[in-house]
Scaffold this active site. Structure first.
Site, PDB file in Angstrom:
ATOM      1  N   HIS A   1     -31.934-115.388 -16.368  1.00  0.00           N
ATOM      2  CA  HIS A   1     -31.071-114.985 -15.249  1.00  0.00           C
ATOM      3  C   HIS A   1     -30.229-116.178 -14.784  1.00  0.00           C
ATOM      4  O   HIS A   1     -30.738-117.065 -14.101  1.00  0.00           O
ATOM      5  CB  HIS A   1     -31.914-114.463 -14.082  1.00  0.00           C
ATOM      6  CG  HIS A   1     -32.515-113.125 -14.335  1.00  0.00           C
ATOM      7  ND1 HIS A   1     -31.866-111.950 -14.053  1.00  0.00           N
ATOM      8  CD2 HIS A   1     -33.700-112.766 -14.887  1.00  0.00           C
ATOM      9  CE1 HIS A   1     -32.620-110.923 -14.403  1.00  0.00           C
ATOM     10  NE2 HIS A   1     -33.738-111.392 -14.913  1.00  0.00           N
TER      11      HIS A   1
ATOM     12  N   CYS B   1     -30.625-110.172 -19.553  1.00  0.00           N
ATOM     13  CA  CYS B   1     -32.004-109.678 -19.569  1.00  0.00           C
ATOM     14  C   CYS B   1     -32.116-108.262 -20.163  1.00  0.00           C
ATOM     15  O   CYS B   1     -32.041-108.106 -21.374  1.00  0.00           O
ATOM     16  CB  CYS B   1     -32.604-109.774 -18.172  1.00  0.00           C
ATOM     17  SG  CYS B   1     -34.404-109.797 -18.192  1.00  0.00           S
TER      18      CYS B   1
ATOM     19  N   GLU C   1     -27.978-116.121 -12.562  1.00  0.00           N
ATOM     20  CA  GLU C   1     -27.540-115.937 -11.172  1.00  0.00           C
ATOM     21  C   GLU C   1     -28.489-116.541 -10.152  1.00  0.00           C
ATOM     22  O   GLU C   1     -28.103-116.748  -8.998  1.00  0.00           O
ATOM     23  CB  GLU C   1     -27.323-114.439 -10.878  1.00  0.00           C
ATOM     24  CG  GLU C   1     -28.583-113.591 -10.879  1.00  0.00           C
ATOM     25  CD  GLU C   1     -28.976-113.049 -12.264  1.00  0.00           C
ATOM     26  OE1 GLU C   1     -29.727-112.067 -12.304  1.00  0.00           O
ATOM     27  OE2 GLU C   1     -28.540-113.618 -13.277  1.00  0.00           O
TER      28      GLU C   1
END
Length: 510
Positions: free
Chosen positions: A167, A80, A169
């Site tokens: 993202h 990001c 994660e």
């Protein structure tokens, strides 16, 4: 401990800890450092990840990391803000998005590459940014796009540098773990040797080397962290570990005696100290949550110090500090972190205690602490216990604390937690508790009007306590629990259920 395999540079993203937890799930050790406090010795790190950030690379407050020893030298994954940073300062272009790109998206194009091995077109990813990469940096090669974001992923030719605008994660990125595995295991060739067993073996050896024949004192709370810390120390130094379990009068019903019994079965050297009257005296008349926390912290240290002085030649104080406590005490941008509440087990001790501190769990997240405990065959009931705040019921009684209010809340809590266990719901909940509100409401019992206390029940699901959702408990369970509380607990005539998520509400009310 020689597991410093992956370095995560934090630019202030709310998701940075999640990156670390996903990496740890791959049995790979990683550490988080602020972007402007990069470790001097980078030799032990096999790969580097740049986190996201609420900042913009186009603004005046650009966060500039020193990547001179990283970029082109080590495998690098930029997430990001990191992806936008590499583009903006390496010949690419970053511009404001026409619409803020937030939420689920699907990959509409995926180039064949080791980075995207096993991930196909259509895979769901999670976006969270207001800028977008319009032009790739010098030597940039497009790897993936979504319908709205053309440059969703790229790599830099001639380097092991990869960048993504989504993202990986967060759970909403369905192949996020696969992507991290592709980068860390297959591209960076990091060893997957971070396991609970290896942690126990290495930690015990490290503790033996660090402590030698010294005596260590540890304050047990009955919770997971302090109990696992105690077992690691017990394995390392045996009888030289002196555990003190203080009853601050704010524990759950019968908890003091129950927990002491449990510890006896673990072979620990434990002394129970009932200081409940001393704590209640110190709390008399205090209503402010921070004042209550500070009073409890002060008295705990006084009681603990009195007991520690009874043991001759103690050199060390052990604490159950875990990794999120350590991270939260360091701001990502180098300025002061926003203090949400005081952590009474972080930040050292008053000078008069003069003990060195040992923290066996300071590298672990909460779920890892439980796995380490399980690998040492610790009691499942103890490891599965819900987190319980250090100040205990003091921060679940809004307003001032009295012995009668503590009694009421202990009884209410016992019914609520007991029923969660009876109904098989306890393990599906991350944390649950009851809150005594400073509100009296009108009720009717028999033919008489009553004017009594209102209690709130709270149950949340979470993985790490940083974010949490309220649990949709069955109506029948809530109905029966409410009836039982009102019928059994003198002084309560109304029960409500808290349906707030974190954020914006915290898990505890104070």
């Amino acid at each position: 401990m020689q597991h410093n395999n992956v370095l995560i540079l934090d630019f202030g993203s709310q998701y940075t800890q999640l990156i670390a937890r996903r990496v740890r799930e791959l049995n790979i050790y990683c550490e988080i450092y602020p972007f402007n406090k990069i470790p001097n010795n980078l030799e032990t790190y096999k790969a580097v990840i740049l986190s996201g950030s609420p900042n913009s690379v186009r603004g005046e407050d650009v966060l500039h990391p020193d990547l001179s020893q990283i970029r082109g030298e080590k495998p690098l994954l930029a997430v990001c803000y990191g992806a936008q940073y590499l583009a903006h300062f390496s010949g690419g272009e970053v511009a404001p998005s026409n619409t803020r790109e937030y939420g689920r998206a699907n990959l509409s194009y995926v180039k064949e590459d080791a980075f995207f091995s096993g991930i196909s077109k259509g895979s769901q990813v999670w976006m969270s940014h207001s800028d977008t990469i319009k032009k790739l940096p010098e030597n940039g090669v497009l790897l993936a796009s979504t319908h709205d974001v053309e440059n969703a992923a790229y790599k830099i030719e001639g380097e092991q540098t990869y960048a993504i605008q989504f993202h990986p994660e967060v759970y909403h990125s369905t192949d996020g773990k696969q992507l991290l595995e592709n980068f860390l295991v297959h591209i960076a060739e990091v060893n997957q040797d971070w396991t609970p067993q290896s942690f126990v073996e290495e930690t015990v050896a490290d503790l033996q080397a660090q402590l030698g024949n010294d005596k260590v004192v540890l304050g047990l709370s009955g919770g997971v962290d302090s109990s696992v810390a105690a077992m690691l120390l017990h394995k390392a130094i045996g009888e030289n570990l002196y555990c003190i379990f203080v009853n601050n009068g704010l524990l759950r019903k019968n908890e003091f005696t129950d927990v002491l019994e449990q510890y006896k079965g673990m072979g620990l050297n434990v002394k129970g100290v009932d200081a409940s009257a001393r704590f209640l005296d110190a709390l008399a008349g205090l209503s402010d949550p921070e004042q209550k926390r500070k009073a409890i912290g002060r008295v705990f240290i006084e009681v603990f110090d009195d007991e520690a002085h009874e043991i001759s030649d103690v050199k060390w104080l052990a604490q159950g500090t875990i990794y999120p406590d350590v991270i939260e005490s360091v701001s990502a941008t180098g300025g002061p972190s926003a203090t949400i509440k005081s952590h009474h087990n972080v930040g050292g001790l008053p000078d008069f205690m003069k003990l060195k501190i040992v923290e066996p769990l300071k590298a672990l997240f909460k779920d890892e602490v439980r796995r380490v405990g399980a690998s040492m065959d610790m009691d499942k009931n103890l490891l599965g216990r819900h987190p319980f705040p250090g100040p205990g019921l003091a921060i679940r009684i809004l307003g001032d604390i009295t012995a009668e209010k503590v009694r009421i809340l202990q009884e209410v809590d016992a019914v609520f937690i007991g029923n969660l266990k009876k109904w098989g719901l306890y393990d599906a909940v991350w944390q649950a508790g009851a809150i005594l509100l400073p509100v009296n409401s009108v009720g009717v019992m028999g033919d008489e009007r009553t004017y009594e206390k209102c209690v709130a029940l709270r149950a949340v699901e979470s993985t790490d306590g940083m974010t949490a959702d309220w649990v949709n408990l069955p109506y029948e369970f809530l109905q029966k629990t409410s009836n039982e509380i009102i019928n059994k607990v003198k002084g309560v005539n109304r029960v409500v259920y808290d349906i707030s998520s974190k954020p914006p509400a915290t898990i505890e009310w104070e």
